[in-house]
Design an enzyme around this catalytic site. Structure first.
Site, PDB file in Angstrom:
ATOM      1  N   CYS A 119       9.347   5.180   8.700  1.00 10.42           N
ATOM      2  CA  CYS A 119       9.291   4.603  10.041  1.00 10.42           C
ATOM      3  C   CYS A 119      10.589   4.976  10.739  1.00 10.42           C
ATOM      4  CB  CYS A 119       9.120   3.083   9.969  1.00 10.42           C
ATOM      5  SG  CYS A 119       8.634   2.336  11.551  1.00 10.42           S
ATOM      6  N   CYS A 121      12.133   2.718  13.090  1.00  9.47           N
ATOM      7  CA  CYS A 121      12.761   1.564  13.736  1.00  9.47           C
ATOM      8  C   CYS A 121      14.197   1.326  13.286  1.00  9.47           C
ATOM      9  CB  CYS A 121      11.918   0.310  13.543  1.00  9.47           C
ATOM     10  SG  CYS A 121      11.657  -0.157  11.820  1.00  9.47           S
ATOM     11  N   CYS A 129       9.420   1.655  16.735  1.00 13.54           N
ATOM     12  CA  CYS A 129       8.939   2.479  15.623  1.00 13.54           C
ATOM     13  C   CYS A 129       8.520   3.885  16.045  1.00 13.54           C
ATOM     14  CB  CYS A 129       7.767   1.780  14.938  1.00 13.54           C
ATOM     15  SG  CYS A 129       8.200   0.158  14.284  1.00 13.54           S
ATOM     16  N   LYS A 196      -1.123  -3.863   9.554  1.00 18.55           N
ATOM     17  CA  LYS A 196       0.190  -4.490   9.752  1.00 18.55           C
ATOM     18  C   LYS A 196       0.143  -5.286  11.045  1.00 18.55           C
ATOM     19  CE  LYS A 196       5.124  -3.397  10.160  1.00 18.55           C
ATOM     20  NZ  LYS A 196       6.135  -2.317  10.136  1.00 18.55           N
ATOM     21  N   ARG A 206      14.367  -7.984   9.900  1.00 21.60           N
ATOM     22  CA  ARG A 206      15.008  -7.259  11.006  1.00 21.60           C
ATOM     23  C   ARG A 206      16.498  -7.562  11.077  1.00 21.60           C
ATOM     24  NH1 ARG A 206       9.764  -8.338  14.847  1.00 21.60           N
ATOM     25  NH2 ARG A 206       8.480  -6.706  13.909  1.00 21.60           N
ATOM     26  N   ARG A 218       6.753  -5.541  19.365  1.00 19.47           N
ATOM     27  CA  ARG A 218       5.929  -4.496  18.744  1.00 19.47           C
ATOM     28  C   ARG A 218       4.430  -4.772  18.862  1.00 19.47           C
ATOM     29  NH1 ARG A 218      10.663  -4.856  15.420  1.00 19.47           N
ATOM     30  NH2 ARG A 218      11.657  -2.819  15.131  1.00 19.47           N
ATOM     31  N   GLU A 234      -8.974  -0.308  11.138  1.00 18.95           N
ATOM     32  CA  GLU A 234      -7.695   0.363  10.882  1.00 18.95           C
ATOM     33  C   GLU A 234      -7.677   0.976   9.476  1.00 18.95           C
ATOM     34  OE1 GLU A 234      -5.080   1.161  12.523  1.00 18.95           O
ATOM     35  OE2 GLU A 234      -4.790  -0.189  14.219  1.00 18.95           O
ATOM     36  N   LYS A 249       0.020  -6.478   5.658  1.00 19.13           N
ATOM     37  CA  LYS A 249       1.338  -7.059   5.889  1.00 19.13           C
ATOM     38  C   LYS A 249       1.286  -7.932   7.142  1.00 19.13           C
ATOM     39  CE  LYS A 249       6.181  -5.800   6.713  1.00 19.13           C
ATOM     40  NZ  LYS A 249       7.148  -4.729   7.004  1.00 19.13           N
ATOM     41  N   SER A 275       9.592 -10.987   4.443  1.00 21.92           N
ATOM     42  CA  SER A 275      10.865 -11.694   4.449  1.00 21.92           C
ATOM     43  C   SER A 275      10.739 -13.156   4.868  1.00 21.92           C
ATOM     44  CB  SER A 275      11.856 -10.976   5.362  1.00 21.92           C
ATOM     45  OG  SER A 275      11.368 -10.902   6.698  1.00 21.92           O
ATOM     46  N   TYR A 314      10.345  -9.595  -2.238  1.00 18.23           N
ATOM     47  CA  TYR A 314      11.770  -9.807  -2.496  1.00 18.23           C
ATOM     48  C   TYR A 314      11.972 -10.724  -3.699  1.00 18.23           C
ATOM     49  CZ  TYR A 314      11.694  -7.782   2.098  1.00 18.23           C
ATOM     50  OH  TYR A 314      11.435  -6.933   3.145  1.00 18.23           O
TER      51      TYR A 314
END
Length: 324
Positions: A119, A121, A129, A196, A206, A218, A234, A249, A275, A314
């Site tokens: 990406c 971004c 992006c 996404k 971010r 976005r 998609e 996501k 996150s 994470y």
């Protein structure tokens, strides 16, 4: 019917384990890593306790720690020293992700599958992006595609085992597949961030990745959280363009989407435990409101139960330690 049928008979002791329908393994985990070209020592992040920005000279050590825990794969995100309108630090042979890939592969070889996020971004000075028209405040789809192709090729040259386009540009999978094939990387698989969503749960990422937008948001290219059928469209398009793995996501607010996609297509399906999902559990645990380990386990198990074959999280290291 009751009293002849008693469901509780199967809920005690080892019987409970025998009838368990879903299990989670360390082999289901993908560990996200942030490599920062601008730092010389590890930097902790307030919004994501336990998640660190790594300098280039520490990425191989961190990857080895993950490998020693049995985690089979990681995904790399880069933070460059220089940003510009095109995001040109994304595709140079000596740029941050490319260097990190070489460091990790030199140390671990086949012992760690290295995936790279594709990406722009993190590399653009505007934080979007793709290419932009500043006057109109628009993100330009088609001019972005060759840049994503270039980036994927550069990651593959550096030794990446898989590329993961996340920008939600129409046609990006076909453009990347063509670029890879034309440059003799026909065996490099693509894991597409196919569904996404434009989500508030990305906030801490971010902050860590330094990829906030300088104007707008976005929502013009990421999906509306209200939509479910659109996700199937998609995913179908990405499969037709050459995606080998499809991703949803975020994960926890979109378990229904994971289920629908896995049921509809039967494709290898990834889910990104993002996150915000991570940070909420961490914050609640720090305040004594949740048992962190149990909440982590239940969250990841629910993602697997919904149909995910692999989970980017994470919590990967913590989960691996718990499973050991």
């Amino acid at each position: 019917m009751f009293p002849e049928l008693r469901m509780r008979r199967l809920r005690s002791g080892k019987i409970r384990d025998l009838v368990r329908e879903t299990s989670i393994s360390v082999n289901d985990l993908i560990y996200p890593m942030f490599v920062d070209e601008t730092i010389d020592s590890v930097q902790r992040t307030a919004s994501m306790p336990g998640v660190e920005r790594l300098p280039l000279n520490k990425v191989a050590d961190d990857a080895k720690e993950a490998a020693d825990l049995g985690i089979p794969a990681l995904i790399l995100f880069g933070i460059p020293a220089q940003k510009d309108e095109q995001g040109s630090s994304a595709w140079g042979d000596e740029d941050v992700v490319q260097k990190a890939v070489r460091e990790i592969k030199s140390e671990l070889g086949r012992d760690m599958l290295v995936i790279t996020d594709v990406c722009l971004c993190e590399y653009t000075d505007h934080g979007h992006c793709g290419m932009i028209d500043r006057e109109k405040g628009e993100i330009l789809n088609d001019p972005t595609l060759p840049l994503l192709g270039k980036t994927a090729v550069s990651h593959s040259k550096a030794g990446a085992d898989m590329v993961a386009p996340s920008g939600m540009m129409d046609g990006m999978i076909g453009a990347i597949r063509s670029a890879l094939d034309e440059n003799n990387f026909k065996d490099i698989p693509i894991m597409s961030y196919a569904a996404k969503y434009s989500s508030s749960f990305y906030g801490p990422f971010r902050d860590v990745a330094d990829s906030g937008c300088c104007f707008g948001d976005r929502s013009a290219y990421q999906m509306d959280p209200a939509n479910s059928n659109e996700a199937l469209r998609e995913v179908e398009l990405d499969i037709m363009e050459g995606a080998d793995i499809v991703m949803v996501k975020p994960a926890l607010p979109y378990l229904d989407i994971i289920y629908r996609i896995k049921t509809e297509f039967g494709m290898p399906t990834a889910a990104y435990n993002v996150s915000g999902e991570f940070a909420m559990i961490k914050a609640a645990a720090q305040n004594g409101w949740l048992d962190e380990k149990q909440a982590m386990y239940e969250s990841l198990l629910s993602i697997k139960r919904a149909g995910a074959d692999m989970i980017l999280s994470y919590f990967a290291k913590d989960m691996a330690r718990m499973l050991k």
